[in-house]
Design an enzyme around this catalytic site. Structure first.
Site, PDB file in Angstrom:
ATOM      1  N   GLU A  98     -12.562  26.772 -19.913  1.00 56.18           N
ATOM      2  CA  GLU A  98     -12.497  25.948 -21.132  1.00 56.18           C
ATOM      3  C   GLU A  98     -13.911  25.629 -21.621  1.00 56.18           C
ATOM      4  O   GLU A  98     -14.840  25.551 -20.822  1.00 56.18           O
ATOM      5  CB  GLU A  98     -11.773  24.631 -20.830  1.00 56.18           C
ATOM      6  N   ASP A 102     -11.498  17.123 -22.735  1.00 53.92           N
ATOM      7  CA  ASP A 102     -11.588  15.846 -23.445  1.00 53.92           C
ATOM      8  C   ASP A 102     -10.521  14.904 -22.873  1.00 53.92           C
ATOM      9  O   ASP A 102     -10.709  14.323 -21.810  1.00 53.92           O
ATOM     10  CB  ASP A 102     -11.400  16.149 -24.938  1.00 53.92           C
ATOM     11  N   LYS A 130     -15.906  15.319 -21.106  1.00 53.54           N
ATOM     12  CA  LYS A 130     -16.055  13.927 -21.550  1.00 53.54           C
ATOM     13  C   LYS A 130     -15.164  13.069 -20.656  1.00 53.54           C
ATOM     14  O   LYS A 130     -14.027  12.771 -20.998  1.00 53.54           O
ATOM     15  CB  LYS A 130     -15.623  13.781 -23.014  1.00 53.54           C
ATOM     16  N   VAL A 152     -19.623  17.077 -30.952  1.00 53.89           N
ATOM     17  CA  VAL A 152     -20.642  18.121 -30.836  1.00 53.89           C
ATOM     18  C   VAL A 152     -20.106  19.473 -31.297  1.00 53.89           C
ATOM     19  O   VAL A 152     -18.902  19.729 -31.233  1.00 53.89           O
ATOM     20  CB  VAL A 152     -21.173  18.235 -29.383  1.00 53.89           C
ATOM     21  N   ARG A 164     -19.606  27.717 -34.410  1.00 58.69           N
ATOM     22  CA  ARG A 164     -19.298  28.218 -33.063  1.00 58.69           C
ATOM     23  C   ARG A 164     -20.398  29.150 -32.560  1.00 58.69           C
ATOM     24  O   ARG A 164     -20.588  29.312 -31.359  1.00 58.69           O
ATOM     25  CB  ARG A 164     -17.975  28.993 -33.072  1.00 58.69           C
TER      26      ARG A 164
HETATM   27  C1  PRP Z   1     -10.450  22.131 -27.579  1.00 60.74           C
HETATM   28  C2  PRP Z   1     -10.826  22.711 -26.218  1.00 60.74           C
HETATM   29  C3  PRP Z   1      -9.613  22.440 -25.388  1.00 60.74           C
HETATM   30  C4  PRP Z   1      -9.080  21.152 -25.975  1.00 60.74           C
HETATM   31  C5  PRP Z   1      -9.524  20.028 -25.099  1.00 60.74           C
HETATM   32  O1  PRP Z   1      -9.752  23.078 -28.294  1.00 60.74           O
HETATM   33  O2  PRP Z   1     -11.127  24.081 -26.276  1.00 60.74           O
HETATM   34  O3  PRP Z   1      -8.667  23.464 -25.479  1.00 60.74           O
HETATM   35  O4  PRP Z   1      -9.640  20.994 -27.283  1.00 60.74           O
HETATM   36  O5  PRP Z   1      -9.032  18.809 -25.583  1.00 60.74           O
HETATM   37  P1  PRP Z   1      -8.108  17.871 -24.701  1.00 60.74           P
HETATM   38  O6  PRP Z   1      -8.726  17.758 -23.321  1.00 60.74           O
HETATM   39  O7  PRP Z   1      -8.172  16.565 -25.452  1.00 60.74           O
HETATM   40  O8  PRP Z   1      -6.722  18.430 -24.642  1.00 60.74           O
HETATM   41  P2  PRP Z   1      -9.435  22.937 -29.866  1.00 60.74           P
HETATM   42  O9  PRP Z   1      -8.068  22.330 -30.024  1.00 60.74           O
HETATM   43  O10 PRP Z   1     -10.579  22.243 -30.540  1.00 60.74           O
HETATM   44  O11 PRP Z   1      -9.325  24.468 -30.332  1.00 60.74           O
HETATM   45  P3  PRP Z   1     -10.467  25.595 -30.471  1.00 60.74           P
HETATM   46  O12 PRP Z   1     -10.928  25.945 -29.059  1.00 60.74           O
HETATM   47  O13 PRP Z   1      -9.775  26.744 -31.130  1.00 60.74           O
HETATM   48  O14 PRP Z   1     -11.603  25.028 -31.308  1.00 60.74           O
END
Ligand code: PRP
Length: 181
Positions: A98, A102, A130, A152, A164
């Protein structure tokens, strides 16, 4: 530096140096055992490209894409698989890759889903974490950097699908946010 970036949080050198260390730790742990890296699109695509090249164990790569149900339900923890794996993971050593951990809700769902497919082992490697935002506990064996709760972008992380491709991770200027409310 990109004109839209206010401040760099992690430089290209810091990111690439930490990826080398993560690759060494992963290579030590898996040895000659093949490891299947599962990258979660889209953000982790850049990280898995560099991480895989820092691992000396036999590596295979597959991708998953997930999405939260609805627009305002990201925090609900209900996740939909948009693109599933191409192959079975039964009996294989799986490492989920990942870009950022978050709340942990996405990974909680993914890990539950993947563990039901009977892998030999299942671990997580995230570039960023985080910790303060976590809503569910997640065991993450490999963490690149703990970062504070700031929005970020760069190195896979986007704002409305942009930035990206930045080789570093930074904070956007507030004017950029204001232009895309
Ligand atoms: C981000 C990241 C994880 C998720 C983490 O993806 O890549 O998959 O959020 O967040 P969480 O711990 O709160 O579940 P995003 O939905 O931004 O998609 P992307 O990778 O296509 O930008």
């Amino acid at each position: 530096m990109d004109a839209d970036i206010d401040r760099i949080v992690l430089t290209e050198e810091q990111i690439q140096g930490r990826i080398r260390e993560l690759g060494e730790a992963i290579s030590r742990d898996y040895g000659d055992e093949p490891v299947l890296l599962i990258a979660v699109l889209r953000g982790a695509a850049l990280f898995v490209a560099d991480l895989s090249r820092a691992i000396s164990s036999p590596v295979e790569i597959d991708f998953m894409a997930v999405s939260s149900y609805g627009s305002s339900t990201k925090s609900s923890g209900v996740v939909r698989i948009i693109k599933d794996l191409d192959e079975s993971i039964e009996g294989r050593h799986v490492l989920v890759v990942e870009d950022i951990l978050d709340t942990g809700l996405t990974l909680k769902y993914l890990l539950k889903n993947l563990s039901s497919r009977s892998p030999a082992s299942l671990e997580v490697c995230t570039l960023l974490s985080k910790e303060g935002k976590r809503r569910v506990p997640i065991t993450c064996k490999y963490v690149g950097f703990e970062i504070p709760d700031e929005f970020v972008v760069g190195y896979g992380l986007d704002f409305v699908e942009r930035y990206r491709n930045l080789p570093y991770i930074g904070v956007l200027r507030s004017q950029v946010h204001a232009e895309h409310p």
